[in-house]
Scaffold this motif. Sequence first.
Motif, PDB file in Angstrom:
ATOM      1  N   GLY A   1       0.813  -1.207   0.000  1.00 43.57           N
ATOM      2  CA  GLY A   1       0.000   0.000   0.000  1.00 43.57           C
ATOM      3  C   GLY A   1       0.848   1.260   0.000  1.00 43.57           C
ATOM      4  O   GLY A   1       1.766   1.404   0.812  1.00 43.57           O
ATOM      5  N   ASN A   2       0.563   2.148  -0.926  1.00 46.31           N
ATOM      6  CA  ASN A   2       1.257   3.435  -1.001  1.00 46.31           C
ATOM      7  C   ASN A   2       0.402   4.458  -0.260  1.00 46.31           C
ATOM      8  O   ASN A   2      -0.678   4.821  -0.711  1.00 46.31           O
ATOM      9  N   LYS A   3       0.899   4.923   0.883  1.00 48.19           N
ATOM     10  CA  LYS A   3       0.104   5.773   1.768  1.00 48.19           C
ATOM     11  C   LYS A   3       0.492   7.242   1.666  1.00 48.19           C
ATOM     12  O   LYS A   3       1.633   7.573   1.356  1.00 48.19           O
ATOM     13  N   ARG A   4      -0.473   8.093   1.948  1.00 45.69           N
ATOM     14  CA  ARG A   4      -0.206   9.517   2.120  1.00 45.69           C
ATOM     15  C   ARG A   4      -0.873   9.976   3.404  1.00 45.69           C
ATOM     16  O   ARG A   4      -1.972   9.531   3.746  1.00 45.69           O
ATOM     17  N   VAL A   5      -0.212  10.868   4.100  1.00 43.65           N
ATOM     18  CA  VAL A   5      -0.723  11.376   5.369  1.00 43.65           C
ATOM     19  C   VAL A   5      -1.646  12.554   5.121  1.00 43.65           C
ATOM     20  O   VAL A   5      -1.329  13.447   4.338  1.00 43.65           O
ATOM     21  N   LYS A   6      -2.796  12.553   5.775  1.00 51.49           N
ATOM     22  CA  LYS A   6      -3.731  13.660   5.656  1.00 51.49           C
ATOM     23  C   LYS A   6      -3.330  14.778   6.607  1.00 51.49           C
ATOM     24  O   LYS A   6      -2.951  14.546   7.742  1.00 51.49           O
ATOM     25  N   LYS A   7      -3.451  16.024   6.124  1.00 53.07           N
ATOM     26  CA  LYS A   7      -3.198  17.187   6.973  1.00 53.07           C
ATOM     27  C   LYS A   7      -4.334  18.183   6.808  1.00 53.07           C
ATOM     28  O   LYS A   7      -4.958  18.275   5.759  1.00 53.07           O
ATOM     29  N   ASP A   8      -4.591  18.940   7.875  1.00 52.26           N
ATOM     30  CA  ASP A   8      -5.682  19.909   7.841  1.00 52.26           C
ATOM     31  C   ASP A   8      -5.386  21.057   6.883  1.00 52.26           C
ATOM     32  O   ASP A   8      -4.280  21.583   6.847  1.00 52.26           O
ATOM     33  N   LEU A   9      -6.402  21.449   6.115  1.00 45.11           N
ATOM     34  CA  LEU A   9      -6.320  22.674   5.335  1.00 45.11           C
ATOM     35  C   LEU A   9      -6.714  23.844   6.220  1.00 45.11           C
ATOM     36  O   LEU A   9      -7.366  23.677   7.248  1.00 45.11           O
ATOM     37  N   THR A  10      -6.357  25.032   5.812  1.00 45.81           N
ATOM     38  CA  THR A  10      -6.649  26.226   6.602  1.00 45.81           C
ATOM     39  C   THR A  10      -8.136  26.369   6.871  1.00 45.81           C
ATOM     40  O   THR A  10      -8.557  26.777   7.944  1.00 45.81           O
ATOM     41  N   PHE A  11      -8.963  25.980   5.863  1.00 47.41           N
ATOM     42  CA  PHE A  11     -10.386  26.178   6.040  1.00 47.41           C
ATOM     43  C   PHE A  11     -11.103  24.879   6.409  1.00 47.41           C
ATOM     44  O   PHE A  11     -12.230  24.642   6.050  1.00 47.41           O
ATOM     45  N   GLY A  12     -10.396  23.997   7.116  1.00 49.87           N
ATOM     46  CA  GLY A  12     -11.056  22.880   7.775  1.00 49.87           C
ATOM     47  C   GLY A  12     -11.120  21.588   7.005  1.00 49.87           C
ATOM     48  O   GLY A  12     -11.630  20.595   7.514  1.00 49.87           O
ATOM     49  N   GLY A  13     -10.599  21.539   5.767  1.00 44.84           N
ATOM     50  CA  GLY A  13     -10.653  20.308   4.998  1.00 44.84           C
ATOM     51  C   GLY A  13      -9.417  19.467   5.222  1.00 44.84           C
ATOM     52  O   GLY A  13      -8.653  19.692   6.142  1.00 44.84           O
ATOM     53  N   LYS A  14      -9.245  18.459   4.345  1.00 50.02           N
ATOM     54  CA  LYS A  14      -8.082  17.584   4.426  1.00 50.02           C
ATOM     55  C   LYS A  14      -7.398  17.536   3.069  1.00 50.02           C
ATOM     56  O   LYS A  14      -8.025  17.636   2.030  1.00 50.02           O
ATOM     57  N   THR A  15      -6.097  17.380   3.091  1.00 48.40           N
ATOM     58  CA  THR A  15      -5.360  17.151   1.849  1.00 48.40           C
ATOM     59  C   THR A  15      -4.318  16.100   2.140  1.00 48.40           C
ATOM     60  O   THR A  15      -4.106  15.718   3.284  1.00 48.40           O
TER      61      THR A  15
END
Length: 210
Positions: A109-123
Amino acid sequence: MKYTLILFFIYLGLSNASGQDRHSSYLFPEFTDSYIYYKDGRIFQVPVNYDLFENIFVFIDKDNEKKEFSDPDMIVSIKTGNRTFIPVSSNGMAEVIQNEPLILVQYIGNKRVKKDLTFGGKTETASVDSYSNLIYGTGNDDKNSVIVKIDYQFYIKKNKRLKGFSTKKQFLKIFSQHKELLKQYIDGNKIDFETIGEVKELCNYALSLS
């Protein structure tokens, strides 16, 4: 108001792109009754799936809890439907895509870590190294990461030893005595090392030269 709308559409675009990139955290669509064969002759039938976060098999016990096998070194093979998986040294389990000559593929599995966006979303940020420190005996769901794709690690049996590869360069090193001829075959047939069928054909061609 115009500025707010621009931000909204940017956020919507990121959210859609993020969703499209995500892959299920398991290899199979659902947990499937499978046979687990042990070195000491024991055979168990339990629902299993392949956890792409940890790159291991997990099963559902009688209490409907996801758990890791407590003695993976004792497992000879796992058969789920018409698919068979066998151990690859200490590197986990790989699927048999051809018995003779033996060709295997391991799913990572190729994983990516989610981080908060300034306006509350995820990237998602750049991919991180795979890890396999699951708490012994229990399944794991990593809420801070997503699977974006499946990488393939192939193995081919040559001179009674398993040789691993995932790239053109690594493959050519295994068959160095036919390097130039195999280069022509790979380029001429546009072999994609992320397409299992094409890699299987390449392996058989290389073995026919020996």
